[in-house]
Motif scaffolding. Structure first.
Motif, PDB file in Angstrom:
ATOM      1  N   GLU B  53     -51.182  73.249 -19.345  1.00 12.97           N
ATOM      2  CA  GLU B  53     -51.085  74.599 -19.898  1.00 12.97           C
ATOM      3  C   GLU B  53     -49.688  75.162 -19.586  1.00 12.97           C
ATOM      4  N   HIS B  54     -49.206  76.046 -20.411  1.00  6.59           N
ATOM      5  CA  HIS B  54     -47.897  76.705 -20.284  1.00  6.59           C
ATOM      6  C   HIS B  54     -46.711  75.760 -20.460  1.00  6.59           C
ATOM      7  N   GLU B  55     -46.948  74.441 -20.635  1.00  4.86           N
ATOM      8  CA  GLU B  55     -45.799  73.532 -20.734  1.00  4.86           C
ATOM      9  C   GLU B  55     -45.634  72.963 -22.135  1.00  4.86           C
ATOM     10  N   LEU B  56     -46.560  73.305 -23.043  1.00 11.98           N
ATOM     11  CA  LEU B  56     -46.558  72.622 -24.338  1.00 11.98           C
ATOM     12  C   LEU B  56     -46.056  73.528 -25.464  1.00 11.98           C
ATOM     13  N   LEU B  57     -45.403  72.894 -26.445  1.00 16.92           N
ATOM     14  CA  LEU B  57     -44.952  73.586 -27.647  1.00 16.92           C
ATOM     15  C   LEU B  57     -45.489  72.841 -28.860  1.00 16.92           C
ATOM     16  N   GLU B  58     -45.817  73.591 -29.908  1.00 17.91           N
ATOM     17  CA  GLU B  58     -46.316  72.967 -31.126  1.00 17.91           C
ATOM     18  C   GLU B  58     -45.384  73.317 -32.281  1.00 17.91           C
ATOM     19  N   ILE B  59     -44.966  72.300 -33.036  1.00 15.91           N
ATOM     20  CA  ILE B  59     -44.175  72.565 -34.247  1.00 15.91           C
ATOM     21  C   ILE B  59     -44.862  71.869 -35.420  1.00 15.91           C
ATOM     22  N   PRO B  85     -32.058  69.676 -23.489  1.00 14.26           N
ATOM     23  CA  PRO B  85     -32.299  69.842 -22.046  1.00 14.26           C
ATOM     24  C   PRO B  85     -33.600  70.604 -21.797  1.00 14.26           C
ATOM     25  N   GLY B  86     -34.379  70.116 -20.857  1.00 14.89           N
ATOM     26  CA  GLY B  86     -35.641  70.778 -20.533  1.00 14.89           C
ATOM     27  C   GLY B  86     -36.833  70.080 -21.143  1.00 14.89           C
ATOM     28  N   VAL B  87     -36.612  69.228 -22.161  1.00 22.44           N
ATOM     29  CA  VAL B  87     -37.730  68.524 -22.790  1.00 22.44           C
ATOM     30  C   VAL B  87     -38.171  67.366 -21.908  1.00 22.44           C
ATOM     31  N   GLN B 229     -47.380  63.080 -39.266  1.00 25.45           N
ATOM     32  CA  GLN B 229     -48.266  63.978 -40.006  1.00 25.45           C
ATOM     33  C   GLN B 229     -47.688  65.366 -40.139  1.00 25.45           C
ATOM     34  N   GLY B 230     -46.467  65.538 -39.635  1.00 25.23           N
ATOM     35  CA  GLY B 230     -45.897  66.876 -39.686  1.00 25.23           C
ATOM     36  C   GLY B 230     -46.283  67.730 -38.494  1.00 25.23           C
ATOM     37  N   LEU B 231     -46.564  67.078 -37.357  1.00 26.78           N
ATOM     38  CA  LEU B 231     -46.866  67.840 -36.140  1.00 26.78           C
ATOM     39  C   LEU B 231     -46.164  67.189 -34.958  1.00 26.78           C
ATOM     40  N   TYR B 232     -45.300  67.950 -34.300  1.00 28.33           N
ATOM     41  CA  TYR B 232     -44.681  67.468 -33.061  1.00 28.33           C
ATOM     42  C   TYR B 232     -45.201  68.307 -31.904  1.00 28.33           C
ATOM     43  N   ILE B 233     -45.548  67.628 -30.810  1.00 27.29           N
ATOM     44  CA  ILE B 233     -45.900  68.329 -29.578  1.00 27.29           C
ATOM     45  C   ILE B 233     -44.785  68.052 -28.568  1.00 27.29           C
ATOM     46  N   ILE B 234     -44.285  69.096 -27.943  1.00 31.09           N
ATOM     47  CA  ILE B 234     -43.206  68.938 -26.963  1.00 31.09           C
ATOM     48  C   ILE B 234     -43.699  69.435 -25.625  1.00 31.09           C
ATOM     49  N   ARG B 235     -43.411  68.666 -24.562  1.00 28.18           N
ATOM     50  CA  ARG B 235     -43.724  69.152 -23.227  1.00 28.18           C
ATOM     51  C   ARG B 235     -42.421  69.518 -22.534  1.00 28.18           C
ATOM     52  N   ALA B 243     -36.553  78.920 -25.082  1.00 23.39           N
ATOM     53  CA  ALA B 243     -35.227  78.397 -25.447  1.00 23.39           C
ATOM     54  C   ALA B 243     -35.384  77.006 -26.048  1.00 23.39           C
ATOM     55  N   VAL B 244     -36.249  76.183 -25.449  1.00 23.82           N
ATOM     56  CA  VAL B 244     -36.447  74.821 -25.943  1.00 23.82           C
ATOM     57  C   VAL B 244     -37.015  74.852 -27.354  1.00 23.82           C
TER      58      VAL B 244
END
Lengths: 440, 406
Positions: B53-59, B85-87, B229-235, B243-244
């Motif tokens: 939790e709190h570490e994930l981003l969805e695009i 940086p940060g990924v 599929q058009g979905l990236y998950i970034i931690r 910023a990331v």
């Protein structure tokens, strides 16, 4: 006499303003809560096409060949079945619907690409569902057969791309295909968006999304399938599709078929046709449960899908329980108020007022409390609906008070206060003249 | 304190006493059930996700135009995103927990079974578990040589070529417990779309993107497929999250200016959106409870004042005959206590009835017994507080009132 009672009531209410304020507040809060939820309920459970919904039917055949015991057919149809039903041309009107997200650019407008929802359907869709047009009109039936590259767009999209100007004849780029706009809808907001409703019984009451806005782009069914090929979503599949998003030959159900049948005889005949079709396909080995055909009317289909979200139902129950408590509260307070004036009532009785007159006078006072409570309740209802509009639900933009609900607010408030007033008024009218005079 | 005289007085005020009792009973019943519903919703909102939790981003994005070389483009994207940086980790996946749109399929324990044992969701994508940050409790994670390209798998499935289908899977503890209660799940085989898959690892938690029944919320399996599929998950580390996200979107736009970014958000927002209805409903119920208790308390104050005013003379007589102020105070307090007790008793029965009805229509569990004493106690307290004002006014009535005629 009524005018005199009104004056007396007004004096009575002003004499003990704290008690009056408490009663008015209780009724206002109770009315506000119940009218807010009732308005939402009314909006969500209403007939999306009054006068017309009785002749619209949703056709279902169970085409899933897996051997599971199933009492109901799947909520949508596969491509061959949908086409067979459509091409039989047995109904007064028939159409097929499927929605998909499509990439859209308007060459004339300098906007970044959009990703609106597109409905692929046939020309019958528009007259069948009474869809209003602002400019132009629907495409013709030949356009369906010719896979014509034409489109109808929503008022919203027209406002966004062309600032609301008449855009008939202009071009849109849907994915990689240019389509010509032939019609622009007038604002159209059926509640729910009935023609794509399906699968409600698997939603466990979370059905708010059935109330989202209609699609922004409408294209002929044949053209839509080609333009957005590879981007169609199945309702469900019994085997994985060989090319995801291209479902014409896939073992999947993904299409909804609607028919318009203008007489009961035609309904019976059409149901017989569906049964016959299922039996014939059963003989060919394609259908396993031929008895599983359905021809539900629009309202039956909405009921079957339980379109009104369970949270909304719960809120309505809660609001009316709340109103009941407010009612009991008002009864108690009115009783206190009237009996406190026993002396005064005794004098009026001794001077010749009949029991009926006392009863009427007390009821007028209760009704006045109801009227004041109704005004407060109306303000609270408007506030409540404003709160609903701020909620992140698909039906938020629908939550406005209409004329009928406005009148109902006052009717409910006055009815509540009169019901609350009957018992205390009856008690007050039984005050014996002599007994009260003695203490004076 | 003598109860009998109070009862005999109440008998002469049947209607008012009855009104107070009904009001308390209804309030008690509704508040008990409403608080229960609130707790149900709060429990749901605090459901374990199993991810960082709190570490994930969805695009979420869509590329415009047909892409012949989708795979190479995805590889380019992922490599570029990793350099920000940060990924910490990046994955091209098919779905996110609580994301609402999901892949689901039936699982069988035996190839010849006619009906699926249960329905589970399928996560897939290279590095998807590492990116989500799930906790492996048994076995191993999915490894590079387990992975196949999703397009190849679809092609293999269309010609029923079992060789081209993934052979291993990682499942959640919850799913393992349901499929093989009390047994070691590692090495067991499940059939997914009739293809056998061996369980090689078990993760502690991983919630589905969407579910209607909380009991099946973690019926989750992970398949080794590379997917675009058009979905990236970034931690990323939580401090630089925003910023990331901005840098990632900028980079994706730079690689392909024609793409549409459909959604870009921290995963916390996904979670918060998923539960927004629960939050709104809980808020509404809290409001209703408070309003109900206030209305009931005001009703008690109103009727209490009326009674005191009506009995002013009797109170004066009692005071003149030697009753202390305390006696009078206690009289009204006891009277309220009696009414509240009858109301609460009725309310409990009603609360139970409403709960039964809710269980029937809303699939709620039974009301836990603890709600009854707590509900009773709170209504007693509210009753006593509400009657205190009128009772004190009664106690303040001077004995001399008895000698006056009014």
């Amino acid at each position: 006499m009524f005018g005199y009672y009104l004056e007396l009531a007004w004096r009575g209410l002003r004499r003990n303003s704290v008690l009056t304020a408490l009663m008015v507040l209780a009724i206002a809060v109770g009315i506000g809560a119940s009218m807010t939820t009732l308005t939402v309920m009314h909006l969500l459970s209403g007939d999306p096409l009054p006068g017309r919904s009785g002749s619209l039917f949703y056709a279902q055949v169970d085409t899933d060949p897996s051997p599971e015991q199933r009492k109901q057919p799947l909520d949508k149809l596969d491509y061959p079945t949908a086409m067979d039903i459509l091409n039989a041309h047995l109904a007064d009107r028939q159409t097929v619907v499927v929605d998909s997200a499509v990439k859209l650019r308007a060459p004339d407008a300098s906007l970044p690409p959009l990703m609106p929802s597109m409905l692929s359907t046939t020309a019958d869709f528009f007259p069948m569902f009474d869809v209003p047009f602002q400019y132009g009109g629907p495409w013709r039936a030949e356009d369906d057969d010719k896979h014509a590259r034409v489109a109808v767009i929503s008022a919203d999209l027209n406002a966004r791309l062309f600032q609301g100007a008449n855009s008939v004849g202009r071009t849109l780029r849907l994915r990689d295909t240019d389509v010509r706009i032939v019609g622009v809808l007038a604002p159209w907001r059926p509640s729910p968006q009935f023609y794509t409703v399906a699968g409600g019984r698997f939603a466990a009451g979370k059905t708010a999304d059935f109330y989202s806005k209609p699609q922004d782009v409408f294209t002929p069914f044949t053209s839509g399938l080609e333009i957005n090929d590879g981007n169609f979503y199945q309702f469900t599949c019994w085997l994985p599709p060989s090319t995801p998003g291209h479902l014409q030959n896939a073992p999947c159900v993904w299409l909804g078929v609607w028919v318009q049948l203008n007489s009961p005889a035609k309904v019976t005949a059409f149901k017989r046709f569906l049964d016959g079709y299922a039996a014939e396909q059963h003989a060919l080995g394609r259908v396993v449960r031929p008895q599983n055909t359905r021809l539900r009317s629009l309202m039956e289909w909405l009921d079957f899908n339980g379109v009104v979200p369970s949270d909304v139902r719960l809120q309505t129950w809660l609001a009316f329980a709340f109103l009941a408590i407010c009612l009991f509260n008002t009864i108690g307070l009115l009783l206190a108020k009237f009996l406190r004036r026993s002396g005064e009532i005794g004098v009026r009785r001794a001077l010749g007022a009949s029991r009926a007159a006392i009863f009427a006078q007390c009821l007028v006072e209760a009704g006045m409390v109801g009227l004041l409570g109704g005004v407060g309740g109306l303000l609270l209802t408007l506030l409540g609906l404003w709160v609903v509009r701020g909620q992140p639900v698909a039906f938020a933009d629908l939550a406005y008070l209409d004329g009928r609900m406005f009148l109902l607010t006052f009717a409910l408030a006055i009815a509540t206060s009169l019901i609350a007033g009957v018992l205390p008024a009856a008690r007050a009218s039984r005050v014996a003249p002599g007994l009260q005079l003695k203490t004076l | 304190m003598d109860i009998l005289p109070i009862l005999s007085t109440l008998r002469r005020h049947k209607i008012t006493a009855f009104l107070v009792i009904i009001e308390i009973a209804l309030t008690c019943a509704i508040v008990c059930n409403a608080v229960f519903l609130i707790n149900q919703r709060l429990d749901r909102m605090h459901m374990t996700s199993g991810v960082a939790e709190h570490e994930l981003l969805e695009i979420l994005f869509a590329d415009i135009g047909p892409n012949k070389n989708q795979k190479a483009r995805t590889a380019e994207d992922l490599a570029a995103l990793r350099q920000i940086p940060g990924v910490l980790q990046v994955s091209s996946a098919n779905q996110v927990p609580f994301g609402n749109s999901s892949w689901n399929g039936g699982i069988k324990l035996d190839r010849n079974q006619r009906v699926s044992t249960l329905n589970a969701t399928t996560y897939t994508g290279e590095n998807v578990l590492q990116t989500l940050g799930t906790q492996l409790v048994e076995g191993r994670n999915l490894q590079p040589d387990d992975y196949m390209d999703f397009d190849d798998v679809v092609r293999a499935a269309s010609v029923k070529d079992a060789k081209g289908i993934p052979k291993v899977t990682v499942i959640t503890q919850s799913l393992a417990q349901r499929l093989w209660p009390g047994q070691q799940p590692l090495g067991k085989v499940i059939y997914y779309a009739d293809y056998p898959m061996t369980v090689v690892g078990v993760v502690k938690h991983l919630v589905r993107p969407a579910f209607t029944d909380n009991a099946t919320a973690e019926f989750t399996m992970v398949l080794p497929m590379r997917i675009t599929q058009g979905l990236y998950i970034i931690r990323t580390d939580p401090q630089n999250r925003d910023a990331v996200l901005k840098a990632a979107v900028a980079k994706m736009k730079a690689i392909n200016p024609h793409r549409v970014i459909l959604k870009q958000r921290p995963w916390d927002e996904v979670r918060s959106n998923f539960f927004q209805n629960d939050r709104a409903m809980a808020g509404l119920l809290v409001g209703v409870c408070i309003a109900l208790l206030v209305v009931t308390a005001l009703g008690i104050v109103g009727l209490g004042s009326f009674w005191v005013a009506q009995r002013r003379r009797q109170i004066g007589v009692r005071r003149a005959l030697g009753a202390t102020r305390r006696n009078i105070l206690h009289y009204f307090q006891t009277e309220n206590f009696l009414l509240a007790t009858i109301g609460i008793a009725l309310g409990m029965v009603l609360a139970y009835g409403i709960n039964l009805m809710l269980m029937l229509h809303y699939e709620l569990p039974r009301l836990p017994a603890i709600y009854f004493p707590v509900g009773a106690l709170s209504l007693w307290v509210i009753g006593q507080l509400a009657v205190l004002g009128p009772a004190m006014r009664a106690a303040a009535v001077p004995p001399v009132v008895a000698t006056r005629s009014v």
